[in-house]
Design an enzyme around this catalytic site. Structure first.
Site, short mmCIF file in Angstrom:
data_model
loop_
_atom_site.label_atom_id
_atom_site.label_comp_id
_atom_site.label_asym_id
_atom_site.label_seq_id
_atom_site.Cartn_x
_atom_site.Cartn_y
_atom_site.Cartn_z
CG ASN A 144 -1.96 -1.19 1.02
OD1 ASN A 144 -2.91 -1.12 0.55
ND2 ASN A 144 -1.65 -2.36 1.91
CD GLU A 145 4.63 1.57 -2.88
OE1 GLU A 145 4.96 2.26 -1.85
OE2 GLU A 145 5.48 0.72 -3.32
N PRO A 146 2.14 5.16 -0.98
CG PRO A 146 3.71 6.73 -0.53
CD PRO A 146 3.28 5.50 -0.86
CB SER A 148 -2.98 2.98 0.01
OG SER A 148 -2.19 2.47 -0.81
#
Ligand code: F6R
Length: 612
Positions: A144-146, A148
């Site tokens: 879950n990257e920035p 998300s």
């Protein structure tokens, strides 16, 4: 957060986390675990395997769900998370019910259905009892990257470029790292009844601080963990080092300002943060900065400030208090850390009549481009040519050897390691550059060429006795009174840390065998910099020496537009050095401790920590 556990070392961390998981399984044999991959949990899995083998920890009724998998990814590929989990855990325990997202899915519809089914499968199993997490340098949990959302569920995601850069070594090049992945969502993770986040090493310190002390925001998905009712954070000391408790101990409620060092750092930090000279600080400034207690604990704030000013003036080196007639050994992990971080100070030390040695830890050959070797061969570079002449196999001419190298460079598979010949040519390129720098500084180079550097999976391979013996020889040859060491362990491949390990083991042997004790000076500047309140010694210099230093850095021609720039700093190394050195001097100017004549000239400073 009061659920942060900081332990001195990785093995203790892994034992504590594994003990919690084992406890859960003993109380609930049909526990449902959420598992993570990456370098961080490897020791936890090793400990769980030990508990299974030696203490009969039974996984037969346990169900596990892994967080994520690259897409596309064949489960048998060595880079797959499925392969990772078998290698580190499932091949060694009695757990049959394990799940890792499927990296072989193709169409959007198929992927979408798989993600919905994964969520359903977790729910059908009764939900996650415990989710184990690492944290990425982007602040990701799972993938879950920035950006998300907090309520995101299992889905297809695009990986951040920093995440892909961090995985580049495993894939032999960032271009081979998949762009997409399937990951459990932030919401899926937060639904777990208990969460354990682990982080280790200095490279995680900054993001750990932002996640635990910054804003709760989807820009840093790990920050959402603070809203979970039972999230535990396990850190080693270096990952915890940027948390205010550790980096600013004077802000602790029970800070004792009778300790001069604490008082000194607190006042310098306050002056720096309020952008106000030390002499102008008032009790209400201290109050505002959260150190009001300091003013109450000293009999006179004015006297306390003057004491710090006097002390600081002594720490600002003005050629008078440079060491003299001393044997100085600077350990430079890579062939250019010395000039980038302390090129000006080494130059001054050599001019001041000291014996200055620079021991280069690794050859740095991995960071030399193939095309640079070809260009140097084409230009008949004497150092490379004479190496080839001396080492050409019987019956082969220099031209034959050129052809072999050219064929290797153009025809090898992407990611294939260099042959020993090519590697040695690259080593010579870097030794030539570093040797020139030493000559200009007035220092003597020692090329240690530590063998650990050539082992591909550096991160998991500890330094060997060979590395330690080579380092020991350097200590014995130079009998240093001062050893200058890198104080930055955040370089892209962890080389600094491994050089430091080799040095510490060698130093122990050296001292035990009666070697004379030495004083340690730690430097930074290639990857990070000390805060002004962390400095013990400020080596101040003027524009002319800065220009000399920039020249020394630029002599490392192979490192212009570097192969491994680090993923967050686009500046060339000479620009980093110049900007950092200038910023250090500006901070001293703000504190008001430089002589008036120097208050406005463009000056620079290298900062050292001494005796740590
Ligand atoms: C792994 C995962 C990632 C890693 C994170 C840290 O399944 O989802 O979030 O936990 O990238 O990786 P390491 O531990 O290699 O630093």
């Amino acid at each position: 957060m009061n659920n942060i556990h900081v332990l001195p070392e990785y093995s203790a961390l892994c034992r504590a986390v594994a003990a919690r998981i084992a406890d859960l399984i003993r109380h609930k044999p049909e526990a449902v675990l959420g598992l993570a991959t990456g370098s961080t949990p490897i020791g936890v899995y090793a400990e769980l395997v030990r508990l299974h083998r030696e203490e009969g920890l039974d996984f037969s009724q346990v169900t596990t769900f892994n967080l994520d998998e690259y897409l596309p990814m064949n489960p048998d590929s060595p880079q797959s998370y499925s392969h990772f989990m078998r290698e580190h855990l499932f091949d060694h325990i009695n757990c049959a019910n394990w799940n890792v997202p499927d990296g072989t899915l193709k169409g959007d519809e198929e992927i979408h259905q798989f993600c919905a089914d994964y969520e359903q499968k977790i729910a059908d199993a009764g939900g996650l009892d415990l989710q184990l997490l690492g944290i990425g340098r982007t602040g990701h949990i799972g993938f879950n990257e920035p950006g998300s959302p907090q309520d995101s569920r299992t889905r297809l995601v695009i990986l951040d470029s920093l995440t892909r850069a961090d995985a580049a070594d495993d894939f032999y090049g960032v271009e081979n790292v998949p762009v997409r992945a399937i990951t459990m969502g932030v919401g899926t993770i937060l639904d777990a009844r208990e969460i354990i986040l682990m982080a280790t090493g200095p490279r995680k310190a900054e993001i750990v601080q932002e996640a635990l002390e910054g804003k709760i925001t989807s820009k840093i998905p790990a920050s959402f963990l603070r809203e979970h009712v039972n999230a535990q954070v396990y850190l080693d000391e270096s990952a915890a080092s940027h948390l205010s408790e550790y980096s600013r101990p004077w802000l602790r409620a029970n800070a004792n300002f009778s300790d001069f060092d604490l008082r000194r750092r607190a006042l310098i930090a306050t002056s720096h943060e309020l952008d106000k000279p030390l002499s102008k600080l008032t009790a209400s400034d201290l109050q505002q900065a959260g150190v009001g207690a300091l003013a109450h604990q000293v009999s006179s704030l004015e006297a306390a400030i003057q004491e710090v000013e006097r002390d600081l003036q002594k720490r600002v080196e003005d050629d008078g208090n440079l060491p003299k007639n001393t044997s100085i050994l600077c350990l430079s992990p890579h062939p250019d850390d010395d000039v980038i971080c302390c090129g000006a100070t080494l130059t001054k030390m050599a001019q001041n009549g000291n014996r200055v040695y620079v021991a280069y830890g690794v050859s740095g050959s991995n960071a030399v481009r193939d095309k640079d070797v070809l260009a140097l061969l084409r230009a008949q570079h004497p150092r490379l040519i004479s190496y080839i002449e001396d080492n050409a196999p019987p019956g082969q001419t220099t031209q034959d050897v050129f052809d072999v190298i050219r064929t290797e460079i153009f025809e090898r598979e992407s990611g294939a390691p260099d042959s020993v010949l090519l590697r040695n040519l690259k080593r010579l390129v870097r030794e030539g550059e570093a040797g020139d720098g030493c000559r200009k500084m007035g220092a003597k180079p020692l090329f240690l060429d530590l063998p650990f550097y050539y082992v591909r999976e550096q991160k998991t391979v500890p330094v060997s006795d060979d590395d330690v013996q080579i380092m020991l020889k350097a200590l014995r040859e130079t009998s240093p009174q001062i050893v200058m060491l890198t104080g930055e362990k955040s370089d892209p491949h962890g080389t600094h840390e491994l050089c430091a390990q080799a040095f510490e083991r060698a130093a122990e042997i050296y001292l035990e065998a009666g070697g004379a004790p030495f004083v340690r000076w730690e430097y930074r500047g290639a990857w990070e910099e000390y805060e002004v309140w962390e400095g013990d010694y400020f080596s101040v210099f003027e524009k002319e020496l800065m220009e000399t230093k920039i020249g020394l850095i630029l002599d490392h021609i192979s490192q212009l537009d570097p192969v491994f720039p680090g993923s967050t700093d686009a500046r060339e190394f000479y620009e980093r050095a110049r900007d950092r050195n200038r910023a250090n001097a500006r901070q001293l100017q703000t504190l008001g401790v430089l002589p008036a004549s120097r208050s406005f000239a463009p000056i620079y400073a290298e900062v050292f920590q001494i005796g740590k």
